[in-house]
Structure formats: C-alpha cells, structure tokens
Design an enzyme around this catalytic site. Structure first.
Site, mmCIF file in Angstrom:
data_model
loop_
_atom_site.group_PDB
_atom_site.id
_atom_site.type_symbol
_atom_site.label_atom_id
_atom_site.label_comp_id
_atom_site.label_asym_id
_atom_site.label_seq_id
_atom_site.Cartn_x
_atom_site.Cartn_y
_atom_site.Cartn_z
ATOM 1 C CG ASP A 427 -1.807 1.178 1.342
ATOM 2 O OD1 ASP A 427 -2.660 1.336 0.452
ATOM 3 O OD2 ASP A 427 -1.661 1.959 2.298
ATOM 4 C CD GLU A 480 -2.497 2.534 -3.398
ATOM 5 O OE1 GLU A 480 -3.556 3.164 -3.535
ATOM 6 O OE2 GLU A 480 -1.900 2.444 -2.311
#
Length: 748
Positions: A427, A480
């Site tokens: 993330d 990401e």
C-alpha cells in the site's frame, strides 16, 4: 553470611527501575568460606518460604528472605551456572542444575524453573544477523515463543527496546504485576528477554516499558502472533506450529507458476463487510465461514485470486486495516490464527490464490502501538518532516535503521511462511518513495544528494522484493504506486524496485474520466482511452477498479456512469468488457461485480439483495463470463506485458467513439478481435480489417440479452470476404451494438 546485594539494588528491583535485573536474580558466583559457590536469588513476593532443589540429588536448600518484599537468596556450593545454548533453530533446553520450590499463603507447594537461570534463546548467529538487520526469521526469536527449559514448559519473551530503562512482562501468568517478571537486557542488541515458566498459550500479555523519558507505558508486542478483540489491546501467547496444512499440491504448483503469462482475475475483498452474519459481533463472519462462502463464490465467478484488505490487527475498524498495530497478528475479528490458516488452506484446496494488503508505509499513533515504543522515536523518525505523515496523521517508519528494516522485511516473509500467502500488495508506495510526498515547501528534508527520493525506503523495498522472490517462488508482489517512478516492476538487478506488478493508476483515472462523459462528448476525449497503450508495456500492470474508486463521495461505479437506467448498465458492462480485454491483470472490488448502487460502507457492505433484479444479475453474469474468457483464451493473458500481445486495428475513429484491436498469444493461440462502441448508436455493417482470413466467431457480446442488453450482435460470427481494410489483408463486416463490446476469435 551476609548478602552481597546492596539494599539500593533490591529497592530498584522492587520499584521496577533496575537496569539489569539479571545481575541480581538467578545464579551468580560468590566467594563462600574461601571457596567459589553460587548464590541463587529470586524475587518471590507471594512466597511464604522458598527452597533451591538440586536436580541430581534432590537436596533442598532453604532460601533466606533478605528483604521483606520477598527477595530470597540461597548459597549453594555444588551448583554450577547453566550452560548457554548457541546453536541456531534448535529446541533450546537449559542445562540448569536446580529448580525452585515455594509455598504461598495457602500453603500450596509450587515448583518452578528459575527464569534467570534459563539461557538466552538468541544464538551467536541470531545476534550477528540481528546486528546486520538481516534476520529474516526474527519472528522466531522475538515476541512470545513457546519454549521448554529443562523439562518445564513456558514462554520466552523478548522485545527490542534499546532506550528503555527497564522492561517488565505483564500478563495473566503474573497477575499483571511486572515486578514478578523483570526482563534482562542484552545491552549490545537493545533486546530485553525473559523466560516465564508459568506462562502458556492463550495467556494475554504486554510489555511494560520504563521509557528513557521516565514514563511507564504498557505496549502490545510488536511481534505478537495474536491480539485481543478491539478495543482491547493485549497480545496473546500463540502456538503457530500446531496447524496441519493440506495445500502441498498448491504450493508445488505455485512454484512453477509464471505470474507474467498466467491469467489473473483478482477479487478485492474487505472481510469485515463482504457478507454479514446475523447475531454475530458487528455481523463479522469467522474465517472458516468466510472461507467456504468466498471460495464457492469465486469459483462461480471465475476469479483466480482474492485480495484481502489488510488482515493484520488494527484498533480502528474504520481504517479498514490500513492503520496496523499488530503486524504479525491476523485480526481477531474473525477468529484466531489457526482459523485464518484454515481460510488460506481452504481457498488453496479450491484452487484460489490469496493476496493480502501489506502496509509498510506508516503506522498509527495508538498508545499501545509502535509510536515512541521505548520512550524514544524508535520505529519512526524523531524529525516530523520525515517521521509523520501529513495526510493520515500517522507515523512513518525509519527505513534507514537496520532493526526497523529487518522488522518490516521479516514481517512480509512471515505471512508467506506461516500463512502460505500467495502475494503481497504494498500500500501507498508513492508515499514511501518521495521525501516531499504531500508536503509543502520547507516541510521536508532532502536526501544526502539534495534530491527528493527516499533512499532508505528504496533500499528497503528492493531488499523486500529480493527476499520474497528468492525464498518463495511463484509468490507475487504488487505496488500501489501512482507516479511515473521508472522500473517499479523491473528486477532489482536491472535497476528496478523488483515488484512483480504495478497498479496502473493512470489507466484507472483516465478510463473512469472518459466513461463519466456523456457519449455525445466522448469523441473529444478519445485520447483518454488510447493513451494507456503508449505506456502499457513499460511496467507489468494490474488494472485496478479498487475500493478507492467507490468511497469518499465518489459513488459506486454504476452511479458514476452517465445516462438513463439502461445506459448506466450498458456503460458499466462496456467498461468491464474494455477492461478485461485491455493488456494487464484484472482487479475488481467487491460489489462492483453486480453493479452495487451505493458507495461502499464498511459497516454495511454490498447490497446482495440487488441480485433479486435481472439487471444486476446480468452484470454479475457478465463479469463471470469475462473472467472465464480471460482464463480460456491465451491471447487475453499470455502477453499482458509486452507489445507482441496487442495490435491496434482502429484507434482513430473518434467521431464514432469506436476502438478496435487485437489481442494475441503465443504460437498457435488464436487471435482475439475486440470491437467497442462507446456510443448508444448501433453501427451496422461496420467494416473491420483483420490479419487473417477465415471465420471469426463471436465469443462474447456485452449487449447480450442474458446480461440485460438489447441483443444486437453477430451470432454465430462473421466470415472474411477478401477485401483489404484498415491496412489489413482481409476484413469482416460487423454490427456494433450500442454502448457495448463484441469479441471475436479466429476459427480456422
């Protein structure tokens, strides 16, 4: 004989402020009547009387109470200090020569191993690797490790807190009285350790830290394997080695799996809200129930993988797991660690891979967590310009510190080792790469070369990817990453970051922006669709329509589509058809597969009742069929990352908002022809150039009646008629349905 221990030392021990309790407690050599002997000392505040019992002879030596608080001592002439075990990964057992007996207020006799006579669990090799920041299995040393010492089972507690003045272990096993379990210090490592013979699996515990700032605070175990159900925050002693895995075939196949050439249809799931159970806490289903329901659903929908939003323990449910405190603990909201192992095992046996979101970019400020763990900025930076995230109000890891980098990389490998996870989606990578991420001028500090790149984070990410790929063949990593950082999914040896995949945030933003336009205006935005193919093969891209696109006021995907009710559904089917035929692996967030109307709410989850309506069932069937189409047609998955798998036929017809392209596979794989009409106008007898003559079978039509469409199409297909078009040697004439995609496969 008078004791050689000073009153001030005993007082500091009782107060919990002694910097090295093992210098007082346990066995220590002393001079006794001109000869060497051993003084055995124990702090036993509940004892009425105590004895040292020699194991060889069974002789009991009474211990003198030398302080009214319960500080006991015995002088033993024939007892040697126990030997240390230094072999790595062995089942360590102390060679102590004695144990302690005591009676309490009720007169009950209690036998116990002396915690301070137990050897350290850390071998010389452990110590070397820890010092280098390279101990990738440090989770088998720190935290709470079940252990047997000289036949006595207990728990070895160890925690990194180099700036603490003192560390106590508190828990169910000592009535949460830290004076009874004061850890000993390995000063060179900054690690505090204690074997507690009365502790066992299932006990709750914390570390009570006397910080360098003088404060006392109870902290959860950074390496804790399980935790209490929030809002409670204690760690739980857990045995991670008592589950019998049944997924050996899956693991063997995974090692041979090529993640670049195989089909990958990912279903992103928030376990807390995917489905609810009546009568359960907050409606949370347990891991076992989720395993059965989710695997059956993924089979029916032809998803190859699930991606779980973070399952690591987090105090605030509204963070969806992205504000992690228990990095080594699957959340107790759905069960215990063995239940989560069952979840992964069950999905593997059903042929479904499990990816989890991993959050090394930041951690929350909760008092029981990592922030100022030992009274200092230990896991984070002291300087808020580097140590605090301005957007999320969280702390940023100090990636330049060996122990912190070791903590994160070992944590990533832990999920692959202990839970057989198949992939890690990292993330907020962009926030890690740039020192000035979301910061105003003057609010950040350049690196040593004057640049904005976070060199320590880069080093950590590369080391993480190398460790994953070297140790776990077939496991994937995905970033990401929302910027144009080069080489995110290129090998580290080639100067890249080493991820298997990168999320294609540019494709997502451009495509949704285009689809939000009314069809009459789309001809002015054709480049928003075609631009992605300029850079599509610079990285190994995943096309994500994730949870981030259906929260914070953005609305659900179908609510973002323009037009009346029919057009909204047609546009959504068109979006998915375009996405599933575009190069790149596919990811869709739960609810999107059946046209969820409401924006995602983690308290409520998807509105499954919508499947009572044919329009929503039609979208669900379309997604299932698209997934199957990708799996069954090599041209739609073998070359997702190289230009040899894609060829434009017509990308210039902006006036009609039409795209036509080929997807190609390896030798022998029939090519796939994709024709998309982004307007509600039916285009009849539309000429399309093709590279091969023959019969082009219509294998998919998003306007099919089964999906809720108008059933305009070309069934069973079209035969070429020997006329050049679109600079191709042959052509076919097709009918393009409104707001729809039709897909053809060459049949010789």
């Amino acid at each position: 004989m008078h004791t050689q221990v000073s009153l001030s030392s005993i007082t500091r021990l009782i107060d919990g402020t002694h910097e090295n309790p093992s210098s007082l407690l346990g066995p220590h050599p002393v001079d006794y009547r001109g000869s060497q002997a051993v003084a055995v000392r124990s702090y036993l505040p509940e004892a009425k009387a105590a004895w040292v019992v020699e194991r060889s002879s069974g002789e009991r030596r009474p211990m003198r109470r030398i302080h009214p608080s319960g500080f006991f001592e015995a002088i033993c002439e024939s007892i040697d200090r126990p030997a240390q075990s230094r072999k790595m990964n062995e089942d360590i057992s102390a060679k102590s020569k004695y144990h302690i007996q005591m009676t309490n207020d009720t007169g009950k006799m209690i036998d116990m191993q002396d915690p301070y006579a137990a050897p350290s669990i850390l071998s010389d090799f452990d110590r070397y690797l820890i010092g280098e920041g390279k101990h990738h299995q440090i989770y088998e040393r720190l935290g709470a490790q079940l252990r047997t010492v000289d036949g006595q089972s207990g728990v070895n507690f160890a925690v990194w807190a180099p700036n603490a003045r003192s560390v106590q272990v508190v828990g169910d096993f000592n009535g949460w009285d830290g004076r009874k379990s004061v850890a000993r210090s390995h000063g060179d490592l900054g690690i505090w350790e204690l074997f507690v013979p009365t502790a066992k699996a299932g006990d709750r515990y914390k570390f009570r830290i006397h910080g360098m700032d003088g404060s006392w605070i109870d902290k959860s175990d950074p390496f804790g394997f399980a935790a209490e159900l929030p809002p409670l925050t204690a760690s739980i002693v857990t045995d991670l080695n008592n589950y019998q895995w049944e997924d050996a075939d899956w693991i063997e196949r995974r090692a041979e799996w090529n993640p670049l050439h195989e089909p990958m249809n990912v279903y992103e799931v928030h376990l807390g809200s995917w489905q609810k159970g009546p009568g359960r806490t907050h409606g949370w289903l347990d891991y076992k129930d989720l395993a059965r329901r989710l695997s059956e659903y993924c089979h029916r929908m032809n998803f190859t993988h699930v991606e779980l939003m973070p399952v690591s323990e987090h105090p605030y449910s509204g963070s969806w797991g992205y504000q992690t405190v228990g990095y080594f603990a699957p959340t107790s909201r759905h069960g215990d660690p063995n239940d989560f192992k069952f979840f992964v095992d069950y999905l593997h046996k059903q042929g479904i891979g499990v990816i989890v979101d991993w959050v090394p970019a930041h951690f929350p400020k909760d008092a029981h967590g990592l922030r100022r763990f030992d009274g200092s900025a230990l896991y984070e930076h002291e300087d808020p310009r580097k140590g605090e995230h301005p957007d999320w109000g969280t702390m940023i890891f100090n990636y330049g510190r060996n122990e912190v980098r070791n903590f994160l990389i070992a944590n990533a490998l832990f999920w692959l080792d202990k839970y057989h996870i198949d992939g890690l989606r990292v993330d907020a990578v962009a926030s890690m790469l740039y020192l000035d991420y979301s910061r105003e001028e003057g609010g950040w500090e350049p690196n040593q070369y004057g640049g904005r790149e976070n060199l320590e984070a880069l080093h950590m990410l590369r080391e993480f990817n190398v460790a994953v790929h070297e140790n776990y063949p077939g496991v994937v990593t995905a970033a990401e990453e929302s910027t144009a950082w080069p080489g995110v999914s290129k090998p580290v040896d080639d100067g890249g970051l080493g991820f298997t995949y990168k999320w294609n945030m540019g494709w997502m933003n451009d495509t949704l922006s285009y689809m939000r336009n009314e069809p009459i205006h789309r001809k002015f935005h054709q480049n928003e669709l075609t631009f992605s193919l300029i850079y599509a093969f610079t990285e190994n891209f995943v096309l994500p329509l994730s949870h981030d696109e259906v929260v914070h006021g953005k609305g659900s995907l179908i609510s973002q589509m323009p037009g009346d009710m029919w057009q909204k559904f047609a546009n959504l089917r068109l979006l998915y058809s375009y996405m599933w035929t575009h190069p790149g692996k596919k990811l869709l967030f739960m609810g999107g597969e059946f046209a969820q109307w409401n924006e995602w709410n983690d308290d409520e989850g998807p509105d499954w009742i919508l499947l009572d309506f044919a329009t929503h069932r039609g979208v669900q069937q379309l997604v299932a069929d698209l997934n199957k189409l990708v799996i069954e047609n090599p041209a739609l998955h073998q070359f997702d990352f190289t230009n040899e798998g894609f060829e434009w036929i017509d990308c210039m017809n902006a006036d009609d908002s039409i795209l036509v392209y080929l997807r190609k596979g390896m030798d022998g794989a029939p090519p796939i022809l994709v024709c998309s009409n982004f307007t509600p106008v039916v285009r009849t007898a539309y000429r399309v150039g093709v590279p091969h003559s023959g019969f082009w079978k219509e294998i998919f039509n998003s306007d099919g009646e089964a999906y809720g469409g108008s059933n305009v199409g070309n069934y069973p297909g079209r035969k070429t008629f020997g006329e050049e078009h679109h600079s191709r040697p042959d052509s076919i004439s097709v009918d393009l349905p409104p707001l729809a995609t039709v897909i053809f496969r060459l049949e010789h």
